[in-house]
Design a protein around this motif. Sequence first.
Motif, mmCIF file in Angstrom:
data_model
loop_
_atom_site.group_PDB
_atom_site.id
_atom_site.type_symbol
_atom_site.label_atom_id
_atom_site.label_comp_id
_atom_site.label_asym_id
_atom_site.label_seq_id
_atom_site.Cartn_x
_atom_site.Cartn_y
_atom_site.Cartn_z
ATOM 1 N N ILE A 187 -5.062 15.661 -4.344
ATOM 2 C CA ILE A 187 -4.147 16.786 -4.054
ATOM 3 C C ILE A 187 -2.779 16.235 -3.646
ATOM 4 C CG2 ILE A 187 -3.691 18.726 -2.476
ATOM 5 C CD1 ILE A 187 -6.793 19.131 -2.367
ATOM 6 N N LYS A 188 -2.808 15.205 -2.803
ATOM 7 C CA LYS A 188 -1.544 14.628 -2.347
ATOM 8 C C LYS A 188 -0.799 13.924 -3.493
ATOM 9 C CE LYS A 188 -0.824 15.444 2.054
ATOM 10 N NZ LYS A 188 0.464 15.946 2.572
ATOM 11 N N THR A 247 12.620 10.791 0.407
ATOM 12 C CA THR A 247 12.817 10.722 -1.052
ATOM 13 C C THR A 247 13.077 9.271 -1.479
ATOM 14 O OG1 THR A 247 15.065 11.488 -0.681
ATOM 15 C CG2 THR A 247 13.551 13.093 -1.543
ATOM 16 N N ALA A 248 13.710 8.490 -0.585
ATOM 17 C CA ALA A 248 13.922 7.066 -0.919
ATOM 18 C C ALA A 248 12.558 6.374 -1.029
ATOM 19 C CB ALA A 248 14.773 6.399 0.153
ATOM 20 N N GLN A 249 11.644 6.718 -0.131
ATOM 21 C CA GLN A 249 10.300 6.110 -0.186
ATOM 22 C C GLN A 249 9.549 6.581 -1.437
ATOM 23 O OE1 GLN A 249 9.368 3.719 1.670
ATOM 24 N NE2 GLN A 249 7.282 3.844 2.433
ATOM 25 N N LEU A 250 9.773 7.834 -1.797
ATOM 26 C CA LEU A 250 9.118 8.386 -2.993
ATOM 27 C C LEU A 250 9.567 7.631 -4.244
ATOM 28 C CD1 LEU A 250 7.243 10.721 -3.885
ATOM 29 C CD2 LEU A 250 9.274 12.134 -4.188
ATOM 30 N N SER A 263 2.470 6.069 0.556
ATOM 31 C CA SER A 263 2.428 6.127 2.029
ATOM 32 C C SER A 263 2.808 7.538 2.497
ATOM 33 C CB SER A 263 3.388 5.103 2.639
ATOM 34 O OG SER A 263 4.696 5.332 2.165
ATOM 35 N N LEU A 264 3.491 8.298 1.625
ATOM 36 C CA LEU A 264 3.881 9.674 1.979
ATOM 37 C C LEU A 264 2.699 10.643 1.960
ATOM 38 C CD1 LEU A 264 7.223 9.879 -0.028
ATOM 39 C CD2 LEU A 264 6.989 9.723 2.437
ATOM 40 N N LYS A 265 1.523 10.163 1.567
ATOM 41 C CA LYS A 265 0.340 11.041 1.593
ATOM 42 C C LYS A 265 -0.204 11.201 3.017
ATOM 43 C CE LYS A 265 -2.606 9.762 -1.845
ATOM 44 N NZ LYS A 265 -3.186 8.828 -2.853
#
Length: 452
Positions: A51-52, A287-290, A298-300
Amino acid sequence: MSHPENATEFLKDQAKAKWHDETLWFVRDKRDRISKTIPEWEQLRELASQIKDNVLANLGSYLEDFERNAQKNGIIVHWAEDGEEHNRIVLEILQKQNCKAIVKSKSILTEECHLNPYLEKYGIEVVDTDLGERIVQFLNQPPSHIVLPAIHLKKGEISELFHEKLHTEKGNEDPTYLTQAARIHLREKFLGAKVAITGVNFGIAETGEFVVCTNEGNADMGVHLADVHIACMGIEKILPRRKDLGVFLRLLARSATGQPVTNYNSHFRSPSPGKEIHIILVDNGRTAQLAREKFKNSLKCIRCGACMNTCPIYRRSGGFSYGSTVPGPIGSILSPGLDMKKYSTLPFASTLCGSCSDVCPVKINIHEQLYEWRQEITKTHGEFGKGLSMKLASGIFNSPLAYKISGSLMRSALKALPDSLIYHPLNTWGKSRNLPETPKETFQQWYQKNRS
Ligand code: SF4
């Protein structure tokens, strides 16, 4: 200061360090036991992870859906590119309300944006209402753990602090007594606040509602008494549908504290008549990490803290040794994305044992990302000493003759040299370790004698 230097400070109190290690292991153990009561635990983790993945792949459109639906429900939506903009928006809302005191429930995002000191500069009193957060706020400290903010403090220390701040009976360490005192103190703050701030655990794109999870009910208490609710949400906290919540709520509490469910999972959909709800959607480096392919997942993270409770380094070095808002393994892969130089020691604060990835409810490959960050950091900032020794080692391991000669030289040298020369200040490895006893013979010599 670097992680090793901060950790050295923490380890000076050996008894407390041992207690910290054991306390967090207890939480990890609770998580293990409760996860085993769910036969489909691994499927839940897989589902949450997928899902993430979907959220990250379509983040822009889910955020637009969320904004549209939230606005339809009467929620005022703001966007903040960074912490500074987030803080400015909060201040503007408070000034419009002529508000001089607010209550806030636990929000890692507002810590990340340094909201408290910002508002205090403008004469606004900020009261953290989560018990652990209030304790560290009294001490002027940041939280040392994202779920258990005061886990570095023992009962006796809290008792002394409450005696000083809340005039509780000296020496009374009874947790119920101390909690009651905090309750009375906080109730007065709740009653006087016109504005309440909360974090957000999940925002639902399909409905425009959001969910806040607390164990103490402090978010609900603040929000229901105040005229204005400001919710601060990192943009990665979106879920596509309300039915996805079932997956995450089951995983969150079990992974965080070993509870079957968080005590209060409150849904906020639209303001009551005469009241206002604002939600601030914050980027602040997300958004930079994305955009970083190796690190985007890691944004999950759902901020359960399980990777901290299991990490042998976190447990033995304490949350403050990381010097970042989010400590532990997940903090060590998020923080270098914000400032690689400042947080350059964090990815090295790991044994790479992979326990963090094993417990993570959304299956983030934390230890692999730690390893990736090490390579990025070494490439960017270099490590002269390590590079040189690796080149030397490579030369030795590539030549059987060099290997034989250097082995024999080292064995003789280690036997003859005094400890002061072996454990010299430049030998950081030897600061807390002893070399094993030098063997009498090499494996080759032993093999020729015994097996040939
Ligand atoms: S990385 Fe995983 S285990 Fe660590 S806090 Fe986030 S969700 Fe929890």
